[in-house]
Motif scaffolding. Sequence first.
Motif, PDB file in Angstrom:
ATOM      1  N   ILE A 137      -2.605  -0.753   0.430  1.00  0.00           N
ATOM      2  CA  ILE A 137      -3.135   0.232   1.367  1.00  0.00           C
ATOM      3  C   ILE A 137      -2.707   1.634   0.911  1.00  0.00           C
ATOM      4  N   ASP A 171      -1.395   5.005   1.747  1.00  0.00           N
ATOM      5  CA  ASP A 171      -0.642   5.602   2.860  1.00  0.00           C
ATOM      6  C   ASP A 171      -0.555   7.115   2.648  1.00  0.00           C
ATOM      7  N   ILE A 178      -4.341   4.627   5.572  1.00  0.00           N
ATOM      8  CA  ILE A 178      -3.531   4.660   6.788  1.00  0.00           C
ATOM      9  C   ILE A 178      -2.569   5.828   6.685  1.00  0.00           C
ATOM     10  N   GLY A 230     -13.293   1.872  11.153  1.00  0.00           N
ATOM     11  CA  GLY A 230     -11.912   2.061  11.563  1.00  0.00           C
ATOM     12  C   GLY A 230     -11.822   2.076  13.071  1.00  0.00           C
ATOM     13  N   THR A 257      -7.575   6.464  12.003  1.00  0.00           N
ATOM     14  CA  THR A 257      -6.992   5.556  11.017  1.00  0.00           C
ATOM     15  C   THR A 257      -6.353   4.372  11.739  1.00  0.00           C
ATOM     16  N   PRO A 258      -6.227   3.208  11.025  1.00  0.00           N
ATOM     17  CA  PRO A 258      -6.600   2.952   9.640  1.00  0.00           C
ATOM     18  C   PRO A 258      -8.118   2.961   9.439  1.00  0.00           C
TER      19      PRO A 258
END
Length: 426
Positions: A86, A88, A113, A139, A146-147
């Motif tokens: 993911i 970040d 995210i 989302g 987010t995500p």
Amino acid sequence: MNKVEKVTAGLNGTIKVPGDKSISHRAVMFGAIANGTTTIEGFLPGEDCLSTIACFQKLGVHIDAQGDKVKVDGNGWSGLTEPTEILDVGNSGTTTRLMLGILATRPFHSVVIGDASIGKRPMSRVTNPLREMGALIDGRNNGNLTPLSIRGGTTRGIAYSSKVASAQVKSSILLAGLQSEGVTSVTEPELSRDHTERMLQAFGVEVERDGLTVSVKGGQELTGQHVIVPGDISSAAFFLVAGAIVPNSHIVLKNVGINPTRTGIIDVLRKMGASLELMNEKETNGEPVADIVISTSELKGCEIGGDIIPRLIDEIPVIAVLATQAQGKTVIRDAEELKVKETNRIDTVVSELKKLGAKIEATDDGMVIEGPIQLNGNTVNSHGDHRIGMAMAIAGCIANSSVTVEKSEAIAVSYPNFFEHINSLQ
């Protein structure tokens, strides 16, 4: 937590504020999608910009970061690969929105995210136009929060009229437009900061501007560059205000970016009567740069609103501190965008400055401040917002007793050595 004591002998000396946050983000991103090597000098190694580096490393780009020097080995658009992790973004809205524009055209799946603050910030202003271009984005809250899940691919250019003057919205759509069929244009209600347009041109992209509309043709490639990042005027703003309101002060801020879409703080200081001058003006990578000299000043209140607001939106917390020391009333209006920053900056600035005894009231789109007033010592809170934290610290320099700033670690997002610089000027 940091405690700031009243400055008794003035703030005097020369400092070099950290590199421009907006330009640092873009230099890494553009280097990542360019062909060839991009070297960056004066990069801001704050948490937000480090989040950008980390995300593009996960997208397969080799990036070597050593403090304020960064080397990005770009392999063009196709050099980006599907991330196994993911992405970040931490606390960085710029990383989120601009990267979405890049990911929208890539033929793979990714998930973005951020921290709790990013999880509350509106993303539909970017995801909706990117969907209109053909990207598949989903989302929370129908892709507003987010995500976010992005399935990129073939996109087509659009003519988009943005309801807000936002460099992040404009940049995201233009970046997607570079890899879309046809022409992509963005029209804004007022001109937002134009670092993207300037830097794209420096990287070899053709960018057209017609009034408030900017456009790019699809299919364009970027070529790696040597980027020298000027000092961030949003960081300089805190010391410009400090120099104007702390008695017996004279501060020189070296090599600060004075992009006209960002110099609202200079216009406001001059309008309020500040003793400010620009020296050694030059241009680097298409960006105007100068040394800024500020001295203690007799200030008068003024009205701040209209098309200047996008040019100083990040400086409003410290402008509120400035206004507490100006003679008469200062009215800030048309600043609704403050409600969707790291915090609701209208409410937060008002509540924290009231703790110090300021005469300040919130309005629907800004605030009204009466001055001059002697601020009192107290404990305040940044609420995790770097600019609130720094504004309260500057207020502490003129308060009658110490001001303790809780959650001051948030300041590292954009100005890791902020408190060192305050101490070095005393």
